[in-house]
Design a protein around this motif. Sequence first.
Motif, mmCIF file in Angstrom:
data_model
loop_
_atom_site.group_PDB
_atom_site.id
_atom_site.type_symbol
_atom_site.label_atom_id
_atom_site.label_comp_id
_atom_site.label_asym_id
_atom_site.label_seq_id
_atom_site.Cartn_x
_atom_site.Cartn_y
_atom_site.Cartn_z
ATOM 1 N N PHE A 99 0.853 -1.172 -0.089
ATOM 2 C CA PHE A 99 0.063 0.076 0.070
ATOM 3 C C PHE A 99 0.947 1.309 -0.098
ATOM 4 N N MET A 100 0.577 2.145 -0.808
ATOM 5 C CA MET A 100 1.288 3.389 -0.987
ATOM 6 C C MET A 100 0.428 4.609 -0.778
ATOM 7 N N LEU A 101 1.022 5.687 0.067
ATOM 8 C CA LEU A 101 0.111 6.905 0.218
ATOM 9 C C LEU A 101 1.229 7.829 -0.638
ATOM 10 N N TYR A 102 0.497 8.740 -1.484
ATOM 11 C CA TYR A 102 1.313 9.624 -2.078
ATOM 12 C C TYR A 102 0.943 11.136 -1.872
ATOM 13 N N TYR A 103 1.662 11.944 -1.708
ATOM 14 C CA TYR A 103 1.344 13.276 -1.509
ATOM 15 C C TYR A 103 2.211 14.116 -2.446
ATOM 16 N N GLN A 104 1.455 14.821 -3.379
ATOM 17 C CA GLN A 104 1.725 15.913 -4.275
ATOM 18 C C GLN A 104 1.543 17.139 -3.765
ATOM 19 N N SER A 289 -5.054 19.377 16.723
ATOM 20 C CA SER A 289 -5.080 20.326 15.494
ATOM 21 C C SER A 289 -4.530 19.892 14.329
ATOM 22 N N TYR A 290 -4.350 18.464 14.156
ATOM 23 C CA TYR A 290 -3.728 18.035 13.125
ATOM 24 C C TYR A 290 -4.614 16.960 12.113
ATOM 25 N N LYS A 291 -4.467 16.931 10.851
ATOM 26 C CA LYS A 291 -5.033 16.030 10.035
ATOM 27 C C LYS A 291 -4.222 15.138 9.633
ATOM 28 N N LEU A 292 -4.725 13.685 9.881
ATOM 29 C CA LEU A 292 -4.137 12.639 9.582
ATOM 30 C C LEU A 292 -4.738 11.650 8.338
ATOM 31 N N CYS A 293 -3.937 11.170 7.461
ATOM 32 C CA CYS A 293 -4.357 10.434 6.087
ATOM 33 C C CYS A 293 -3.850 8.944 6.290
ATOM 34 N N GLY A 294 -4.461 8.187 6.168
ATOM 35 C CA GLY A 294 -4.119 6.585 6.048
ATOM 36 C C GLY A 294 -4.708 6.078 4.815
ATOM 37 N N MET A 295 -4.355 4.734 4.943
ATOM 38 C CA MET A 295 -4.810 3.714 3.733
ATOM 39 C C MET A 295 -6.319 3.420 4.163
ATOM 40 N N THR A 304 -8.535 2.055 11.688
ATOM 41 C CA THR A 304 -8.333 1.503 13.178
ATOM 42 C C THR A 304 -7.483 2.452 13.804
ATOM 43 N N ALA A 305 -6.416 3.126 13.203
ATOM 44 C CA ALA A 305 -5.634 4.250 14.001
ATOM 45 C C ALA A 305 -6.090 5.372 14.225
ATOM 46 N N LEU A 306 -7.207 5.720 13.199
ATOM 47 C CA LEU A 306 -8.100 7.132 13.469
ATOM 48 C C LEU A 306 -9.115 6.838 14.565
ATOM 49 N N GLN A 307 -9.625 5.549 14.578
ATOM 50 C CA GLN A 307 -10.692 5.183 15.684
ATOM 51 C C GLN A 307 -9.872 5.354 17.008
ATOM 52 N N ILE A 308 -8.754 4.864 17.094
ATOM 53 C CA ILE A 308 -8.055 5.000 18.431
ATOM 54 C C ILE A 308 -7.712 6.439 18.836
ATOM 55 N N LEU A 309 -7.089 7.297 17.712
ATOM 56 C CA LEU A 309 -6.891 8.539 18.134
ATOM 57 C C LEU A 309 -7.832 9.486 18.256
ATOM 58 N N GLY A 310 -9.177 9.190 17.539
ATOM 59 C CA GLY A 310 -10.463 9.709 17.794
ATOM 60 C C GLY A 310 -11.012 9.429 19.213
ATOM 61 N N ILE A 311 -10.781 8.407 19.580
ATOM 62 C CA ILE A 311 -11.239 8.171 21.172
ATOM 63 C C ILE A 311 -10.197 8.806 22.243
ATOM 64 N N LEU A 312 -9.060 8.893 21.739
ATOM 65 C CA LEU A 312 -8.071 9.510 22.597
ATOM 66 C C LEU A 312 -8.220 10.845 22.582
ATOM 67 N N ASP A 313 -8.834 11.649 21.511
ATOM 68 C CA ASP A 313 -8.906 12.879 21.374
ATOM 69 C C ASP A 313 -9.888 13.610 22.522
ATOM 70 N N GLN A 314 -10.465 12.803 23.149
ATOM 71 C CA GLN A 314 -11.491 13.026 24.203
ATOM 72 C C GLN A 314 -10.464 13.359 25.537
ATOM 73 N N PHE A 315 -9.303 13.099 25.578
ATOM 74 C CA PHE A 315 -8.535 13.097 26.856
ATOM 75 C C PHE A 315 -7.346 13.939 26.507
ATOM 76 N N ASP A 316 -6.647 14.279 27.513
ATOM 77 C CA ASP A 316 -5.740 15.131 27.861
ATOM 78 C C ASP A 316 -4.212 14.305 27.723
ATOM 79 N N VAL A 317 -3.997 13.390 26.587
ATOM 80 C CA VAL A 317 -2.871 12.533 26.741
ATOM 81 C C VAL A 317 -1.409 13.169 27.074
ATOM 82 N N THR A 474 1.206 6.377 6.913
ATOM 83 C CA THR A 474 0.298 7.624 7.423
ATOM 84 C C THR A 474 0.837 8.714 7.214
ATOM 85 N N LEU A 475 0.152 9.958 6.578
ATOM 86 C CA LEU A 475 0.773 10.949 6.609
ATOM 87 C C LEU A 475 0.025 12.361 7.460
ATOM 88 N N ILE A 476 0.747 13.100 7.894
ATOM 89 C CA ILE A 476 0.364 14.041 9.133
ATOM 90 C C ILE A 476 0.568 15.384 8.632
#
Length: 585
Positions: A99-104, A289-295, A304-317, A474-476
């Motif tokens: 799998f490849m993510l490409y940013y132009q 305040s970041y946007k993350l893009c994945g496969m 799944t990574a976005l779900q984990i981070l979306g749940i953790l976004d409710q907490f001050d990690v 992942t791209l950030i």
Amino acid sequence: MKTRFLFLKPFSLAILIISLSLTAVADDLNHAPEAATGLQKRHDVFAKHAMVVAANPLAVDAGIQMLKRGGSAVDAAIAVHMVLTLVEPQSSGIGGGAFMLYYQKNQAKVETFDGRETAPAAATPDMFIGENDMPLPFYDAVIGGKSVGVPGDLRMLEMAHKRHGKLPWATLFGPAIALSEKGFAVSPRLHALIARDKYLPLQTASREYFYHADGSPLKIGENRKNLQLARVLRKVAKGGANAFYTGKIAKDIVATVQAHPTNAGQMTEADLANYKAKVRTAVCGSYRSYKLCGMPLPSSGGITALQILGILDQFDVAALRPGSTAAVHLISEAERLAFADRNQYLADSDFVNAPVAGLLDKAYLTKRAALISLDQSMGKAEPGTPSGTVSSVLGQDNALELPSTSHFSIVDKWGNAVSMTASIEDAFGSRHMVDGFLLNNELTDFSFNPEEEGKPVANRVEPGKRPRSSMAPTLIFDNQNNLVGLVGSPGGSSIIGYVVKTIIGIIDWKLTMQQAIDLPNFGSRNGPTELEKGSSLEMLQLPLQAMGHTVKVSEANSGLHGIVRVKNGWAGGADPRREGVARGY
């Protein structure tokens, strides 16, 4: 210590109670060091213009060579991957998928390229069920032709090159061809894996390549040529991917897959000729305040990574110290919830109507976050009911994904970037070698059980279907939509936790890329809470058990390779658990 309020914003009363509980354990810092112990000390590598981070120095050199010749990030990726096929054959190669993510940069555009293997047209949902109507033992399924999916690497790379390549296709194969003909020094990791693999010497071609006549494995530093692979690469360099998917190479692949005396596969030449790589839409979400893009699917990694981070976004990690009981508990609980959903709903989106939007909906993730207790583990999480749920798919899938695979991250002088994860699944894949390269065993990433309680499992085998993956390139991006980082890892289904750990290290704990990669690995795949063997986290066993965790201490051999934007260019980090390096200019 001053008490810190650890939720970013008020929600329900239940969440408020959780936040107050968390302040009670925030002081539990355990004085843990930020880096896993026993690892070679590394520092971030800086470059002004361009950078490559990959699993072997020879592959990195090939990528840098292409970039200095005016090549794009995609050009460098192809050169890197061809060399990895030679020098790191246990992990990836042209007999597998990617799998490849490409940013132009000039279009601020993200594209994803899907080169995942497919099941042959003759595949059936019960192909991994044995004569006793029970799923086959894992290695009974792996060893032989039945586990081999139609490879996707070369079709995908050719598609990406046609869109974004700058150098001629044939040029990109030069370094790998030269190394194949002159030979390369066997690395300590390759030697160790050959020495301990009991299945590899059972296959004639693999035995002849990886072992001496007396049965001893290739030695560390021994020069190893691969003239068969050189011939294949020359054909592909001249004739494009068609030289692989049709003709003699395709015939050789099919003959090997079909020839196993007890575990033959059903792949045909038509399966190879008809393989198509795909361009898909990236799955993106926010964290702080970041946007993350994945496969997207068929990889579950991005969702799944976005779900984990979306749940953790409710907490001050950020209020929790890396390596503390509180941090490991909170992040592991979020991972349980996400993996419960993953195992229930996610599979190849060309076959299954997965509720991706519902799984990533902020309101849904807020409800999932409210299930977390900060002083007691939930044990095994149950899947939620996101909007768009397909009620007919009930089976929880626990397909086994083993920690092989390879990841590399590349940025070129124009600011374009590639985050690519490639695999042949298990170490040495199916163990079958054809014309100098190994064939994958990716079909064992499907669920062996096609049904549960009379209902189909989403990730069951179907003809032409792509097995679910956990690869998570992942791209950030910052809040101005500027690329600020890219990362990924090998590691089977543990990839997701490795990548999440690193993102949290960078965003919440303000670590450098190398520091974030060096952090001890931990997490839960909705089973035990796993702690990296030999790391400072081993001291957390008792406090976590007191909170209801079942703890497993084991090897956590990530291969994280990432790059972040810094003031005057780029900084790269390579995982000290493997043999990769970061280099640039």
